[in-house]
Design a protein around this motif. Sequence first.
Motif, short mmCIF file in Angstrom:
data_model
loop_
_atom_site.label_atom_id
_atom_site.label_comp_id
_atom_site.label_asym_id
_atom_site.label_seq_id
_atom_site.Cartn_x
_atom_site.Cartn_y
_atom_site.Cartn_z
N PRO A 449 -31.68 42.66 8.87
CA PRO A 449 -33.02 42.39 8.81
C PRO A 449 -33.55 41.74 7.57
N HIS A 450 -34.66 40.90 7.82
CA HIS A 450 -34.98 40.14 6.62
C HIS A 450 -36.58 40.26 6.66
N PRO A 451 -37.24 41.21 5.61
CA PRO A 451 -38.69 41.24 5.78
C PRO A 451 -39.38 39.95 4.83
N CYS A 520 -37.56 36.76 1.05
CA CYS A 520 -37.26 37.84 1.74
C CYS A 520 -37.52 39.11 0.67
N ASN A 522 -36.46 42.03 0.95
CA ASN A 522 -35.16 42.68 0.45
C ASN A 522 -35.13 42.38 -0.77
N HIS A 525 -31.95 40.65 -1.76
CA HIS A 525 -31.80 39.10 -1.05
C HIS A 525 -32.65 38.42 -2.16
N MET A 530 -32.70 34.16 -1.75
CA MET A 530 -33.24 33.94 -0.57
C MET A 530 -34.82 33.93 -0.85
CU CU Z 1 -33.31 39.31 3.30
#
Ligand code: CU
Length: 538
Positions: A449-451, A520, A522, A525, A530
Amino acid sequence: MTDLTRRNLLIAAAAGGAAALAGGAWWYRARMPEHAPGGTPGPGAFVNPLLVPGASGALGVIDVKGPLTMVAKPAQIAILNGKPGRLLAYHVEQEGRSFVNPILRVRSGSEFQARLENALDEPTIIHWHGLSVDARNDAHPEFQVAAGGAYDYEFAVANRAGTYWYHPHPDLLTAKQAYLGLASFFIVDDEEERALRQALGLELGESDIPLVIQDKNFDAAGTLAYAPDEEQKVNGFIGSEVLVNLTQRPRFEAATRMYRFRILNGSNARIYRLAFRSGEQHLDYLVSATDGGLLHRPQKVQEVFLSPGERVEVLLDLRAAREGDTVWLTSREFDPMHLEAPAAGAPAGAHGAGHGAMAMAGLPDGAAVDLLRIDVARKLSYHGVVPAQLSRLAPREPGAAQSRKFLLERSADRWRINGEVFEMKKIPVVVKRGTSEIWEIRNAEKSMPHPMHVHGFHFRVLERRGSPEQQARLAVDGQGLAATDLGWKDTLLLWPGETLRIAMDFSHPFKGDQVFLFHCHNLEHEDEGMMINFKVQA
Ligand code: CU
Ligand code: C2O
Ligand code: CU
């Protein structure tokens, strides 16, 4: 018909529909013995009074009227019982009062001025998450200030009312500094918000409660340490204790009335599946606002996912509760979908508890965990009514000529956005100021999952496709949107295999080219790259 029934019917009628009536009014009939979900502490453990925002101290509320000086430096806050925890926090002295990570309350349309003083031993910078400001005030890592340095902010607060927040954004150190404590709320107020507050008789710190949820790990001395291993850099940091407002296993005393909770997921990587329960029974509650403020109408739900960086405002109806009742804010179990196996020997595509989770003694990602115990302690005669309409929110419209695609995936050992990892000076995306675009963001099948968070702009969600069952079941329309997708957003969770279409509008009043981030949230990440720059060309 009992008084209570009649009153609720009247309220429903006044509110103009079932959506406005929190069905939670009826839960008390099925009271069950207290029982916490497996693996979590029993209710007896939740004895620490919730840190509720007050007139000073940690999470104290500052009604911002003039320039602020915010000093980032170490702080001592006793989080674990009897142990003076050392963390990092923003300190503000104001009219003879001291604040630590103050909640800043600001009127929409007002001028905001603040000076950040960096008393850490490394670079930092404050980012105002969700605020529509120019690139200099948005504080891209290129503006970070060295230890001992200072940075001046000055901007007009253009956003509508909502629960925004602030946290550090230095290059490669965002996850660490946010984890160690640097974060708080930035609450914007306006007329629509005031109307809702009046209708419900809400008071910040009494019946309108900001809740920041953060999972942490402590050493034996009660100190937070941040040292992610290789696996945590891939999956994100997951802590074994979930704090609410820096309180471990907190308890809040409530009255028989409506409450608003402004919930911020301030965790580095953990996602929550938020529900209220009484015994084993999940209660209805209302979603009233998302990242960028009020929804058009309140949405009745029993659960929402909240990923790091996202906010949701909810209304909980305790009118029909009885003294002595207990309601839990809880995170239900879900599949964390860590499909990538980073650790040597971990089976690829393993499901369920997630790998990183396995290695973790405490609380795996996706595990059920109680967050806050709410004890109904007082009867109150209460006359608040939830309005049927909260805001004049414009309908979602694509209205865009151009569409742009983004792919989130892991390749060559890095989480990437369209194959890119962050480089300070590289600008993979250039958009024209004043134009609108549809961004189609796809998360690979074998992913996590990537917010995803956009700086500088809010967007509307048009479509959610390819959702896993745990998300798809929350859909409230034919486009696959959940209740929490219906408002203005700046951060949006994408599960593996999902494709989301969002409507971006790059109108803003700032002259000259402005460079913002898309990343992202996270935070491991993010620090691992990211993240990409996008330029809004004047
Ligand atoms: Cu992510
Ligand atoms: Cu809340 Cu770029 O972050
Ligand atoms: Cu942001």
